[in-house]
Design a protein around this motif. Structure first.
Motif, short mmCIF file in Angstrom:
data_model
loop_
_atom_site.label_atom_id
_atom_site.label_comp_id
_atom_site.label_asym_id
_atom_site.label_seq_id
_atom_site.Cartn_x
_atom_site.Cartn_y
_atom_site.Cartn_z
N ILE A 78 1.00 -1.28 0.12
CA ILE A 78 0.06 -0.04 -0.02
C ILE A 78 0.92 1.34 0.02
O ILE A 78 0.64 2.33 -0.87
CB ILE A 78 -0.91 0.31 1.18
CG1 ILE A 78 -1.91 -1.22 1.27
CG2 ILE A 78 -1.84 1.32 1.32
CD1 ILE A 78 -3.06 -1.45 2.35
N VAL A 79 1.76 1.33 0.78
CA VAL A 79 2.79 2.46 1.03
C VAL A 79 3.57 2.65 -0.43
O VAL A 79 3.59 3.90 -0.89
CB VAL A 79 3.75 2.21 2.16
CG1 VAL A 79 4.76 3.45 2.21
CG2 VAL A 79 2.99 2.20 3.36
N VAL A 80 4.21 1.71 -0.82
CA VAL A 80 4.72 1.96 -2.21
C VAL A 80 4.01 2.20 -3.40
O VAL A 80 4.22 2.90 -4.16
CB VAL A 80 5.39 0.41 -2.44
CG1 VAL A 80 6.22 0.44 -3.89
CG2 VAL A 80 6.65 0.11 -1.35
N SER A 81 2.88 1.68 -3.30
CA SER A 81 1.88 1.97 -4.46
C SER A 81 1.42 3.34 -4.30
O SER A 81 1.38 4.11 -5.21
CB SER A 81 0.50 1.02 -4.28
OG SER A 81 0.83 -0.29 -4.66
N GLY A 113 5.30 11.53 -1.03
CA GLY A 113 4.52 10.55 -1.85
C GLY A 113 2.98 10.28 -1.30
O GLY A 113 2.00 10.03 -1.61
N LEU A 114 3.31 9.91 0.13
CA LEU A 114 1.97 9.32 0.67
C LEU A 114 1.21 10.61 1.04
O LEU A 114 -0.21 10.52 0.69
CB LEU A 114 2.33 9.14 2.21
CG LEU A 114 3.10 7.40 2.21
CD1 LEU A 114 3.61 7.36 3.57
CD2 LEU A 114 2.45 6.51 1.64
N ILE A 115 1.53 11.76 1.19
CA ILE A 115 0.76 13.01 1.45
C ILE A 115 0.16 13.39 0.11
O ILE A 115 -0.94 13.80 0.19
CB ILE A 115 1.49 14.03 2.03
CG1 ILE A 115 1.90 13.91 3.75
CG2 ILE A 115 0.76 15.44 2.01
CD1 ILE A 115 2.86 14.87 4.32
N GLY A 116 0.84 13.42 -0.92
CA GLY A 116 0.52 13.61 -2.15
C GLY A 116 -0.68 12.89 -2.66
O GLY A 116 -1.98 13.28 -3.18
N PHE A 150 -2.78 -5.10 -9.34
CA PHE A 150 -1.47 -5.85 -9.94
C PHE A 150 -0.46 -6.36 -8.76
O PHE A 150 -0.31 -7.86 -8.88
CB PHE A 150 -0.76 -4.93 -10.87
CG PHE A 150 -1.31 -4.47 -11.96
CD1 PHE A 150 -2.48 -5.17 -12.41
CD2 PHE A 150 -0.94 -3.20 -12.44
CE1 PHE A 150 -3.28 -4.63 -13.71
CE2 PHE A 150 -1.57 -2.74 -13.30
CZ PHE A 150 -2.89 -3.43 -14.25
N GLU A 151 -0.29 -5.78 -7.79
CA GLU A 151 0.55 -6.18 -6.92
C GLU A 151 -0.03 -7.11 -5.56
O GLU A 151 0.44 -8.24 -5.52
CB GLU A 151 0.91 -5.07 -5.76
CG GLU A 151 1.83 -3.96 -6.61
CD GLU A 151 3.21 -4.51 -7.00
OE1 GLU A 151 3.54 -5.56 -6.29
OE2 GLU A 151 3.74 -4.13 -8.06
N PHE A 152 -1.33 -6.75 -5.37
CA PHE A 152 -2.15 -7.98 -4.63
C PHE A 152 -2.28 -9.23 -5.55
O PHE A 152 -2.52 -10.34 -4.87
CB PHE A 152 -3.44 -7.37 -4.03
CG PHE A 152 -3.10 -6.51 -2.88
CD1 PHE A 152 -2.39 -6.96 -1.82
CD2 PHE A 152 -3.69 -5.05 -2.90
CE1 PHE A 152 -2.04 -6.11 -0.59
CE2 PHE A 152 -3.36 -4.37 -1.57
CZ PHE A 152 -2.59 -4.81 -0.72
N SER A 153 -2.47 -9.14 -6.79
CA SER A 153 -2.70 -10.07 -7.45
C SER A 153 -1.64 -11.11 -7.62
O SER A 153 -1.74 -12.37 -7.44
CB SER A 153 -3.34 -9.87 -9.11
OG SER A 153 -4.22 -9.09 -9.16
N MET A 154 -0.49 -10.68 -7.73
CA MET A 154 0.92 -11.14 -7.60
C MET A 154 0.92 -11.88 -6.34
O MET A 154 1.56 -12.87 -5.94
CB MET A 154 1.87 -10.34 -8.09
CG MET A 154 2.02 -10.16 -9.62
SD MET A 154 3.30 -9.44 -10.31
CE MET A 154 3.14 -7.72 -9.49
N LEU A 155 0.86 -11.27 -5.34
CA LEU A 155 0.98 -11.34 -3.88
C LEU A 155 -0.06 -12.75 -3.36
O LEU A 155 0.64 -13.71 -2.73
CB LEU A 155 0.78 -10.38 -2.73
CG LEU A 155 0.87 -10.59 -1.54
CD1 LEU A 155 2.56 -10.88 -1.11
CD2 LEU A 155 0.45 -9.49 -0.46
#
Length: 402
Positions: free
Chosen positions: A11-14, A240-243, A298-303
């Protein structure tokens, strides 16, 4: 076994990457093209109204401009009888809507996407012009969906073109676009919060450019996840997170969930530079939300599926992928299209599938057409999907890819 920390990290990286890799560059481009529309809109309406022969070309050129503004302006012009149905089709085929910003942003951050971005825009433009003229030549209209081959065919193509009274014509078209109602918490939130959003985005753009420079200097450079705002990596992460968080807030303040540009927002932008800034922020926030959603999907699909990116990409190749991409294009609004385009930037779908979606999708321009002419909007989706399937399958058969 998937851990809680892995979920949080995704979530953070996304959120961080969606803002620093896409949002900040999209914001700059949205503002640029919105400003160009602001200073040229009146002259454009007069020009296209008085040049019937060139309308499909002009419409396609308006559609190919990133964002949905150029395409949306065409819809009230068609409803008033100022442009041909072929012009509408040319515009809708050539437009990539807000998904274009995702592609262009990818090209800015990674040079390998430059050629595909140019190619998909040129293909969409060429197909739009060709198909638009073909539609007009065969005299295809919503009432005659098969053109000259329709039962009880009636020629409706001829338009009355008035060159005199240009200022009145332009004003009528812009009045048709409407204005936003200046009330409600959504309106206040957007019109008060856009300044903070632009400050964070400007700061993010500076660091995004620096990240590109650092990556070019050191191939092994990686932006680490760090929650300490006093460190460089931590500060950038929080930007990035705030934006992204602010973008989500602006997204929620919109009245539309799968489409951001409305006739009212386009009308406001064409009348005021301040509104251009406000709605550029809103449009970029919309793109941010859907890009982040795509990243998470995409990330959760792979995870959760234990598939890597190469295995996931194997499902995005072939004729089925082209058909699915074309069908996604049938969905009104830019949101689903942004997910499809992001899939290409993640190497999930093939270039033919990308082109099929680009041709088939109508962005947010279908909404004003739907409001004014339901039959036309229905047939327009069909008339744009046909070339999408033809071109997409053709590119696949000839193994065209980038």
């Amino acid at each position: 076994m998937v851990t809680f920390n892995e979920i949080i990290e995704i979530i953070v990286v996304s959120m961080r990457d969606a803002f620093l890799a896409v949002t900040v560059f999209v914001a700059a481009m949205v503002l640029l093209f919105s400003w160009l529309q602001y200073i040229t809109a009146g002259r454009f309406v007069d020009t296209i109204r008085s040049n019937t022969r060139w309308q499909p070309i002009i419409g396609a050129l308006m559609g190919i401009t990133p964002g949905c503004g150029g395409a949306i302006v065409m819809m009230p012009m068609y409803a008033r009888g100022y442009v041909t149905y072929g012009t509408v089709i040319a515009t809708l085929i050539s437009t990539l809507g807000d998904a274009a910003f995702v592609l262009i942003g990818a090209a800015v951050t990674e040079s390998s996407f430059i050629l595909p971005v140019i190619a998909v825009h040129l293909i969409s433009l060429f197909v739009g012009v060709f198909w638009g003229y073909l539609v007009d030549m065969l005299k295809i209209t919503p009432r005659n969906p098969l053109g000259k081959f329709s039962p009880n065919f009636r020629d409706e193509l001829e338009l009355e073109v008035l060159i005199d009274g240009k200022k009145q014509i332009s004003r009528e078209v812009f009045e048709d676009l409407g204005r936003e109602e200046e009330n409600g918490w959504r309106y206040i939130l957007l019109h008060k919060g856009y300044t903070i959003w632009w400050i964070i985005t400007t700061l993010g753009l500076i660091f995004a450019i620096m990240l590109l420079f650092w990556s070019a200097q050191d191939a092994n450079f990686v932006l680490e996840i760090d929650y300490n705002p006093l460190t460089l990596h931590g500060f950038i992460t929080w930007i990035g997170l705030i934006g992204t968080s602010l973008s989500i807030i602006l997204y929620i303040s919109q009245r539309n969930w799968i489409g951001d540009d409305t006739e009212a927002s386009i009308g406001d932008k064409l009348y005021s530079m301040r509104e251009t800034l406000i709605h550029s922020a809103s449009e970029t926030a919309f793109v941010t939300f859907w890009v982040m959603s795509a990243y998470l999907i995409f990330e959760f699909s792979m995870l959760f599926s234990d598939l890597d990116q190469t295995e996931l990409a194997s499902y995005g190749d072939g004729v089925i992928a082209v058909i699915i991409a074309s069908l996604i294009g049938l969905i009104p609004g830019c949101g689903p299209q942004i997910i499809a385009i992001t899939a290409y930037t993640k190497d999930i779908i093939s270039f033919p599938a990308l082109v099929a979606n680009a041709i088939s999708q109508d962005g947010d321009a279908l909404f004003p057409l739907l409001a004014r002419h339901r039959v036309a909007s229905l047939w327009a989706t069909i008339h744009t999907t046909i070339p999408a399937l033809i071109v997409g399958v053709g590119l696949m058969l000839f193994d065209v890819s980038f």
